[in-house]
Design an enzyme around this catalytic site. Structure first.
Site, PDB file in Angstrom:
ATOM      1  N   ARG A  74       5.168   9.503   1.051  1.00 56.06           N
ATOM      2  CA  ARG A  74       5.049   8.053   1.247  1.00 56.06           C
ATOM      3  C   ARG A  74       4.561   7.762   2.660  1.00 56.06           C
ATOM      4  O   ARG A  74       5.134   8.244   3.629  1.00 56.06           O
ATOM      5  CB  ARG A  74       6.396   7.354   1.032  1.00 56.06           C
ATOM      6  CG  ARG A  74       6.932   7.427  -0.381  1.00 56.06           C
ATOM      7  CD  ARG A  74       8.140   6.508  -0.559  1.00 56.06           C
ATOM      8  NE  ARG A  74       8.885   6.881  -1.753  1.00 56.06           N
ATOM      9  CZ  ARG A  74       9.988   7.620  -1.744  1.00 56.06           C
ATOM     10  NH1 ARG A  74      10.488   8.047  -0.589  1.00 56.06           N
ATOM     11  NH2 ARG A  74      10.592   7.922  -2.860  1.00 56.06           N
ATOM     12  N   GLU A  86      -4.420  13.761  -9.910  1.00 55.19           N
ATOM     13  CA  GLU A  86      -4.025  12.959 -11.058  1.00 55.19           C
ATOM     14  C   GLU A  86      -5.148  12.023 -11.455  1.00 55.19           C
ATOM     15  O   GLU A  86      -6.188  11.934 -10.792  1.00 55.19           O
ATOM     16  CB  GLU A  86      -2.763  12.150 -10.739  1.00 55.19           C
ATOM     17  CG  GLU A  86      -2.940  11.145  -9.622  1.00 55.19           C
ATOM     18  CD  GLU A  86      -1.618  10.512  -9.181  1.00 55.19           C
ATOM     19  OE1 GLU A  86      -1.532   9.280  -9.192  1.00 55.19           O
ATOM     20  OE2 GLU A  86      -0.691  11.264  -8.822  1.00 55.19           O
ATOM     21  N   HIS A 111      -0.823  12.824  -2.083  1.00 56.68           N
ATOM     22  CA  HIS A 111      -0.291  14.087  -2.591  1.00 56.68           C
ATOM     23  C   HIS A 111      -1.052  15.263  -1.983  1.00 56.68           C
ATOM     24  O   HIS A 111      -2.261  15.168  -1.736  1.00 56.68           O
ATOM     25  CB  HIS A 111      -0.406  14.156  -4.117  1.00 56.68           C
ATOM     26  CG  HIS A 111       0.185  12.986  -4.826  1.00 56.68           C
ATOM     27  ND1 HIS A 111       1.508  12.633  -4.713  1.00 56.68           N
ATOM     28  CD2 HIS A 111      -0.382  12.065  -5.646  1.00 56.68           C
ATOM     29  CE1 HIS A 111       1.740  11.559  -5.448  1.00 56.68           C
ATOM     30  NE2 HIS A 111       0.610  11.192  -6.020  1.00 56.68           N
ATOM     31  N   HIS A 137      -3.327   6.182  -2.082  1.00 62.46           N
ATOM     32  CA  HIS A 137      -3.371   5.353  -3.287  1.00 62.46           C
ATOM     33  C   HIS A 137      -2.033   4.692  -3.557  1.00 62.46           C
ATOM     34  O   HIS A 137      -0.999   5.091  -3.014  1.00 62.46           O
ATOM     35  CB  HIS A 137      -3.765   6.208  -4.498  1.00 62.46           C
ATOM     36  CG  HIS A 137      -2.737   7.256  -4.844  1.00 62.46           C
ATOM     37  ND1 HIS A 137      -2.671   8.473  -4.197  1.00 62.46           N
ATOM     38  CD2 HIS A 137      -1.723   7.263  -5.742  1.00 62.46           C
ATOM     39  CE1 HIS A 137      -1.668   9.182  -4.701  1.00 62.46           C
ATOM     40  NE2 HIS A 137      -1.079   8.461  -5.644  1.00 62.46           N
TER      41      HIS A 137
END
Length: 315
Positions: free
Chosen positions: A192, A115, A97, A172
């Site tokens: 992705r 996150e 991200h 991740h």
């Protein structure tokens, strides 16, 4: 309503890697056996929670944020956080991200996405991908282009109760057989890098975002240092997992009555297990596994009773 908890109805997202644990573990009415995400506390345009109690019943969280800002007392331009429960019945794509600065320029003003994960449950030996082995950006790109995934990707075995902080730029992925509660910035931007060459039910592969993904990935990987602290409040053990400019995330284990002072900020609460009640000056509110609610600014002091396990977060 500043002195009433704001209970929320979640939104469910079907995913190629989703399953049925959200129904089996939390008794949610999910749309299919491929349901991967419960957006439990969300004001993001791609899926908004709806208030289901009190005078604002039926309002989307984003509408409440705009119409009643005094309930939140935040300086943020938009509701800053998003709480999810994820059910990975298959491997998620290997992804990354962007941070706020990159997303602002390249994703139409979207927030970046830092996150963190609390592992709710998993199959024995289940693994996540957390980081990579490349020493330079050039090496990272070469290994991605060559499909050297076994050499590139770092895998970590997980167990229930583990916590992982995943800053923007971290490569991740959740592995098969893992359920997590995720606290994140309110963003839906994912790049992705690898999706195992799998196809959806129409025979199509999912889009990859290699250029952007390579650009934003932190190289070399920098492991996020975590240092937990624990204190006792009455009959509740309070463990702080992370506290920074993005969010503070805690776990509360309540085994008996606990009195808490008025929260300094609006507070997001998710009941992971157990039953009990929350009481303040306006009355008593029953709590059960799978409930998600916000304590607004001005909620006042309150008491928790019962056997409860909660994840608590705020700005």
């Amino acid at each position: 309503m500043a002195n009433q908890p704001i209970f929320l109805e979640p939104v469910f997202q079907e995913r190629i890697w989703g399953g049925k644990q959200l129904r089996e573990q939390f008794h949610y009415d999910i749309p299919s056996d491929r349901t991967g995400e419960c957006w439990a506390v969300s004001a993001h345009p791609n899926g908004q929670s709806v208030v289901h109690n009190g005078p604002y019943k039926g309002l989307k969280l984003g509408e409440l944020w705009e119409q009643e800002p005094q309930l939140f007392g935040s300086k943020a331009a938009k509701f800053p956080l998003l709480t999810k429960i994820l059910d990975a019945s298959d491997d998620l794509s290997v992804q990354v991200h962007p941070d706020d600065a990159y997303a602002q320029v390249n994703e139409n003003g979207e927030l970046g996405k830092t996150e963190c994960w609390y592992i709710l449950g998993c199959e024995p030996g289940a693994e996540i991908i957390y980081g990579h082995s490349a020493a330079t950006k050039e090496q990272f790109k070469q290994m991605v282009d060559a499909g050297q995934w076994n050499q590139l990707l770092t895998k970590v075995t997980v167990k229930p109760g583990d916590f992982f902080y995943v800053p923007s730029g971290t490569l991740h992925a959740l592995g098969k057989g893992i359920q997590v509660l995720e606290t994140q910035q309110s963003s839906d931007t994912t790049y992705r890098i690898y999706d195992y060459d799998r196809k959806d039910d129409k025979g199509a592969t999912r889009e990859l975002h290699l250029d952007k993904g390579i650009e934003v990935t932190t190289v070399p990987h920098v492991g996020a240092e975590t240092s937990f602290s624990t204190e006792t409040v009455g009959g509740t053990e309070v463990t702080t997992f992370v506290s920074n400019s993005f969010f503070t995330v805690q776990k509360w284990n309540t085994s008996s009555e606990s009195a808490f002072p008025e929260p300094a900020k609006f507070t997001i609460c998710s009941v992971l297990d157990g039953t009990g009640e929350l009481e303040n000056s306006t009355g008593s509110y029953p709590l059960k596994k799978g409930d998600h609610f916000i304590l607004p600014l001005g909620f006042g002091s309150f008491t928790l009773r019962g056997q409860l396990e909660l994840i608590i977060s705020h700005e």
